[in-house]
Design an enzyme around this catalytic site. Structure first.
Site, short mmCIF file in Angstrom:
data_model
loop_
_atom_site.label_atom_id
_atom_site.label_comp_id
_atom_site.label_asym_id
_atom_site.label_seq_id
_atom_site.Cartn_x
_atom_site.Cartn_y
_atom_site.Cartn_z
N HIS A 17 21.64 50.62 67.93
CA HIS A 17 20.37 49.88 67.85
C HIS A 17 19.46 50.20 69.03
CE1 HIS A 17 22.02 45.96 69.96
NE2 HIS A 17 21.60 46.82 70.84
N ASN A 37 26.15 50.20 68.32
CA ASN A 37 25.91 50.59 66.92
C ASN A 37 24.64 51.42 66.77
OD1 ASN A 37 23.90 48.78 67.33
ND2 ASN A 37 24.58 47.27 65.83
N ASP A 44 12.66 42.29 72.83
CA ASP A 44 13.37 41.38 71.92
C ASP A 44 13.78 40.10 72.62
OD1 ASP A 44 15.26 42.58 73.55
OD2 ASP A 44 16.27 43.67 71.95
N GLU A 79 19.06 46.57 64.13
CA GLU A 79 20.44 46.81 63.74
C GLU A 79 20.50 47.82 62.60
OE1 GLU A 79 22.09 45.78 66.00
OE2 GLU A 79 22.38 43.61 66.16
#
Ligand code: PGA
Length: 250
Positions: free
Chosen positions: A147, A145, A74, A152
């Site tokens: 990810h 979270n 990413d 997400e």
């Protein structure tokens, strides 16, 4: 359902030594038959000791990366390539400068493209992974979270490389390194969950007690797009490398 294998270590050191040895063997076994090894790489604090160990294997044990092709997971959108927090900068600083991976074999997503060019850039990235024969190995961390990459909550299991809006928690976690929340980009480009799950082998690394609850949710909780790492429960060849603190809630 086959749960991923869970390996718990006293500290990150022995974990990354074991994983780096495995990756080194993959690279060497491919080199021995004139083939390339395709590695998916990750950024963040977690993989730093792993990259240090790869650098050590290169320096002290002669491990060559000449036959490696790399793809990073990413990149933040809207940062100049040379920005110190860009993942491009991170990878050069933490790994590429210390090994002999040929520059033309390094694949990084670009965060400095105009938005109109991003879909074609993402499609080309997917094509390059396919043309290389797919990912032999994918390294992952996990976000607070859940990810993986920047997938997400809400990302679908079959999502592909694309533009994504960063979650509030993700941006908050990055605020200190950017010198404030308002400095953290609000968008990024990420390989999709589907892209990641096609890797033939996956290692997800987690150190620190701050991630213990999300590690438990990812491994023991329901498979849900609210915790993208839970998709790994359905991947046939994933190992979680945890230190004792990260494994504390299992
Ligand atoms: P970290 O990030 O390694 O900096 O904790 C992991 C992630 O968000 O994937």
């Amino acid at each position: 359902m086959s749960f991923p294998t869970i390996r718990v270590f006293d500290s990150p050191g022995p974990a990354v030594r074991e994983l780096a040895r495995e990756v080194g063997e993959l690279i060497r076994s491919r080199a021995a038959v004139g083939r390339q090894a395709v590695l998916g790489l990750a950024t963040g604090n977690t993989p730093r000791p792993f990259y240090q160990e790869l650098g050590r294997l290169h320096r002290e044990e002669g491990l060559s990366f000449a036959n490696v092709i790399s793809f990073n997971l990413d990149e933040y959108l809207g940062l100049a390539d040379a920005h110190p927090e860009s993942y491009r900068s991170f990878m050069h600083r933490e790994l590429f400068e210390h090994i002999d991976l040929p520059a033309q074999n390094i694949n990084l997503l670009s965060g400095s493209l105009p938005e109109a060019d991003i879909p074609a850039h993402c499609a080309a990235y997917e094509s390059s992974i396919r043309a290389a024969g797919g990912l032999d190995f994918q390294l992952l961390g996990i976000g607070s979270n859940g990810h993986i990459g920047f997938n997400e909550p809400g990302s679908s299991k079959d999502s592909r490389t694309r533009l994504i809006h960063l979650d509030r928690l993700t941006r908050r976690d990055a605020a200190a390194s950017f010198g404030g929340l308002d400095q953290v980009p609000s968008q990024a480009i990420t390989m999709g969950c589907g892209t990641i799950l096609e890797a033939r082998r996956i290692a997800l690394l987690v150190w620190s007690e701050k991630k213990a609850a999300i590690v438990r949710d990812a491994i023991r909780g329901p498979v849900t797009n609210q915790v993208c790492a839970s998709f790994l429960q359905e991947h046939p060849n994933t190992e979680f490398y945890l230190d004792r603190e990260a494994a504390a809630a299992l």
